[in-house]
Design a protein around this motif. Structure first.
Motif, PDB file in Angstrom:
ATOM      1  N   MET A  36       0.799  -1.230   0.000  1.00 58.31           N
ATOM      2  CA  MET A  36       0.000   0.000   0.000  1.00 58.31           C
ATOM      3  C   MET A  36       0.829   1.275   0.000  1.00 58.31           C
ATOM      4  O   MET A  36       0.272   2.367  -0.121  1.00 58.31           O
ATOM      5  CB  MET A  36      -0.945  -0.004   1.204  1.00 58.31           C
ATOM      6  N   VAL A  37       2.149   1.160   0.115  1.00 60.69           N
ATOM      7  CA  VAL A  37       3.005   2.356   0.167  1.00 60.69           C
ATOM      8  C   VAL A  37       2.750   3.299  -1.013  1.00 60.69           C
ATOM      9  O   VAL A  37       2.610   4.514  -0.800  1.00 60.69           O
ATOM     10  CB  VAL A  37       4.495   1.976   0.287  1.00 60.69           C
ATOM     11  N   PRO A  38       2.636   2.807  -2.245  1.00 68.22           N
ATOM     12  CA  PRO A  38       2.368   3.743  -3.347  1.00 68.22           C
ATOM     13  C   PRO A  38       1.048   4.500  -3.175  1.00 68.22           C
ATOM     14  O   PRO A  38       0.960   5.678  -3.543  1.00 68.22           O
ATOM     15  CB  PRO A  38       2.324   2.853  -4.593  1.00 68.22           C
ATOM     16  N   TYR A  39       0.045   3.848  -2.606  1.00 69.50           N
ATOM     17  CA  TYR A  39      -1.251   4.502  -2.400  1.00 69.50           C
ATOM     18  C   TYR A  39      -1.168   5.524  -1.279  1.00 69.50           C
ATOM     19  O   TYR A  39      -1.753   6.617  -1.381  1.00 69.50           O
ATOM     20  CB  TYR A  39      -2.342   3.465  -2.121  1.00 69.50           C
ATOM     21  N   PHE A  40      -0.464   5.202  -0.203  1.00 66.89           N
ATOM     22  CA  PHE A  40      -0.273   6.177   0.873  1.00 66.89           C
ATOM     23  C   PHE A  40       0.520   7.379   0.372  1.00 66.89           C
ATOM     24  O   PHE A  40       0.212   8.518   0.720  1.00 66.89           O
ATOM     25  CB  PHE A  40       0.422   5.539   2.077  1.00 66.89           C
ATOM     26  N   THR A  41       1.523   7.135  -0.456  1.00 61.77           N
ATOM     27  CA  THR A  41       2.315   8.225  -1.024  1.00 61.77           C
ATOM     28  C   THR A  41       1.434   9.122  -1.885  1.00 61.77           C
ATOM     29  O   THR A  41       1.492  10.358  -1.785  1.00 61.77           O
ATOM     30  CB  THR A  41       3.491   7.664  -1.838  1.00 61.77           C
ATOM     31  N   GLU A  42       0.603   8.517  -2.721  1.00 61.58           N
ATOM     32  CA  GLU A  42      -0.319   9.283  -3.572  1.00 61.58           C
ATOM     33  C   GLU A  42      -1.304  10.079  -2.719  1.00 61.58           C
ATOM     34  O   GLU A  42      -1.555  11.260  -2.979  1.00 61.58           O
ATOM     35  CB  GLU A  42      -1.073   8.329  -4.493  1.00 61.58           C
ATOM     36  N   ALA A  43      -1.861   9.451  -1.700  1.00 61.01           N
ATOM     37  CA  ALA A  43      -2.834  10.121  -0.831  1.00 61.01           C
ATOM     38  C   ALA A  43      -2.195  11.293  -0.093  1.00 61.01           C
ATOM     39  O   ALA A  43      -2.800  12.367   0.028  1.00 61.01           O
ATOM     40  CB  ALA A  43      -3.431   9.124   0.163  1.00 61.01           C
TER      41      ALA A  43
END
Length: 98
Positions: A36-43
């Motif tokens: 989920m790191v890419p999604y947290f980064t995007e968020a």
């Protein structure tokens, strides 16, 4: 088979949005944090670009501890701590709550 193998993609359970002056980042604790790191980064990038209109950023998850379906690296308090390590989250960290 490992239960994680049968999970739909973590992106199916990840969201972020804003209602008024409150923003939200939501995720499924059933998935491993590293997926989920890419999604947290995007968020966080999105929230940081809207930081002036956000008074509170709420982290929403299903579990506060591992077990009962939660990945051992994905309870809400753990994710809260991990977000402090993502540079894109730095501008909104003072507003982040869970």
């Amino acid at each position: 088979a490992d239960a994680a193998e049968n999970l739909p993609a973590s992106s199916n359970y990840f969201f972020y949005n804003q209602v008024g002056n409150t923003a939200f980042i939501g995720y499924s604790g059933a998935h491993a944090y590293d997926t989920m790191v890419p999604y947290f980064t995007e968020a966080c990038s999105w929230a940081s670009s809207n930081v002036d209109s956000i008074d509170a950023l709420l982290l929403l998850g299903h579990w506060n501890s591992d077990g009962d379906g939660c990945d051992s690296a994905s309870p809400v308090p753990t994710i809260f701590q991990e977000l402090a390590l993502i540079p894109e989250c730095a501008p909104v960290l003072p507003k982040l709550r869970y």
